[in-house]
Design a protein around this motif. Sequence first.
Motif, PDB file in Angstrom:
ATOM      1  N   SER A  54       0.818  -1.213   0.000  1.00 54.30           N
ATOM      2  CA  SER A  54       0.000   0.000   0.000  1.00 54.30           C
ATOM      3  C   SER A  54       0.852   1.264   0.000  1.00 54.30           C
ATOM      4  N   GLU A  75      -2.624   8.551  -4.138  1.00 54.13           N
ATOM      5  CA  GLU A  75      -3.163   7.485  -4.972  1.00 54.13           C
ATOM      6  C   GLU A  75      -2.726   6.119  -4.455  1.00 54.13           C
ATOM      7  N   PHE A  76      -3.601   5.140  -4.651  1.00 51.40           N
ATOM      8  CA  PHE A  76      -3.392   3.782  -4.166  1.00 51.40           C
ATOM      9  C   PHE A  76      -3.443   2.847  -5.359  1.00 51.40           C
ATOM     10  N   VAL A  78      -4.036  -0.787  -6.989  1.00 45.47           N
ATOM     11  CA  VAL A  78      -4.702  -2.065  -6.752  1.00 45.47           C
ATOM     12  C   VAL A  78      -4.716  -2.840  -8.065  1.00 45.47           C
ATOM     13  N   ASP A 113     -17.181   5.275  -5.349  1.00 46.57           N
ATOM     14  CA  ASP A 113     -16.707   5.495  -3.981  1.00 46.57           C
ATOM     15  C   ASP A 113     -17.875   5.547  -2.997  1.00 46.57           C
ATOM     16  N   TRP A 135      -5.270   2.740 -10.422  1.00 48.37           N
ATOM     17  CA  TRP A 135      -4.847   3.687  -9.379  1.00 48.37           C
ATOM     18  C   TRP A 135      -6.100   4.409  -8.899  1.00 48.37           C
ATOM     19  N   ARG A 138      -6.636   7.508  -2.374  1.00 51.00           N
ATOM     20  CA  ARG A 138      -6.376   6.839  -1.091  1.00 51.00           C
ATOM     21  C   ARG A 138      -7.461   7.147  -0.065  1.00 51.00           C
ATOM     22  N   SER A 158     -10.922  -1.293  -0.214  1.00 48.92           N
ATOM     23  CA  SER A 158     -10.565  -0.002   0.369  1.00 48.92           C
ATOM     24  C   SER A 158      -9.102   0.301   0.095  1.00 48.92           C
ATOM     25  N   THR A 159      -8.766   1.573   0.255  1.00 49.33           N
ATOM     26  CA  THR A 159      -7.431   2.045  -0.110  1.00 49.33           C
ATOM     27  C   THR A 159      -6.747   2.752   1.056  1.00 49.33           C
ATOM     28  N   ASP A 163      -3.909  -1.840   3.385  1.00 56.73           N
ATOM     29  CA  ASP A 163      -4.897  -2.613   2.626  1.00 56.73           C
ATOM     30  C   ASP A 163      -4.226  -3.401   1.502  1.00 56.73           C
ATOM     31  N   THR A 165      -3.194  -4.840  -2.047  1.00 55.73           N
ATOM     32  CA  THR A 165      -3.000  -4.322  -3.398  1.00 55.73           C
ATOM     33  C   THR A 165      -3.324  -5.388  -4.442  1.00 55.73           C
TER      34      THR A 165
END
Length: 173
Positions: A54, A75-76, A78, A113, A135, A138, A158-159, A163, A165
């Motif tokens: 993460s 940004e996260f 996944v 979201d 992406w 977050r 969730s980000t 969490d 990836t």
Amino acid sequence: MKKGILAVIGLLLILIVVACDDSTSNENEIKDIKETVHDYSVGNSDDVSASITSEELIVTDSNNKETTYGLPSDEFFVSIAPFIKTTHPCTNHSLTGCQGELVEKEFDVYIQDEDGNVIVDETMTSFANGFIDIWLPRDKTYQVKIEYDGKTAESEISTFEGDNTCITTMQLS
């Protein structure tokens, strides 16, 4: 008096230029890390392994030398491998090792979201590793819906820091 004012104005202009250069540099770093992650995802890597948590990208070379790179703060990353029959347990995605079932297939991906804002609503193609990389902003929770060949999978992801990836739990039915 005029020299003092000119000096202050000159100093302010220098600070503005330096501030602009920093933001441009930061934008380039974010673009570079995203391109690097993408390159590993699509198999453009020689003699290295790469995984992503993460918070960071971890690259290990053939001599077991590990290098870490920070990810964007807003940004996260996944990676999702929708499946019909075959999957594997996973938390942190191995960009160079994880293999999903449905290779180079087109999926309708819809992500919303917690406030009802649509983040993704498009057809995406999985890579040769069977994963779809995304992406997301977050620190949010998302409803994900993936459709393929008349089958659907839905999940909440969730980000937040820590969490997963790697999402390998979305079975299409």
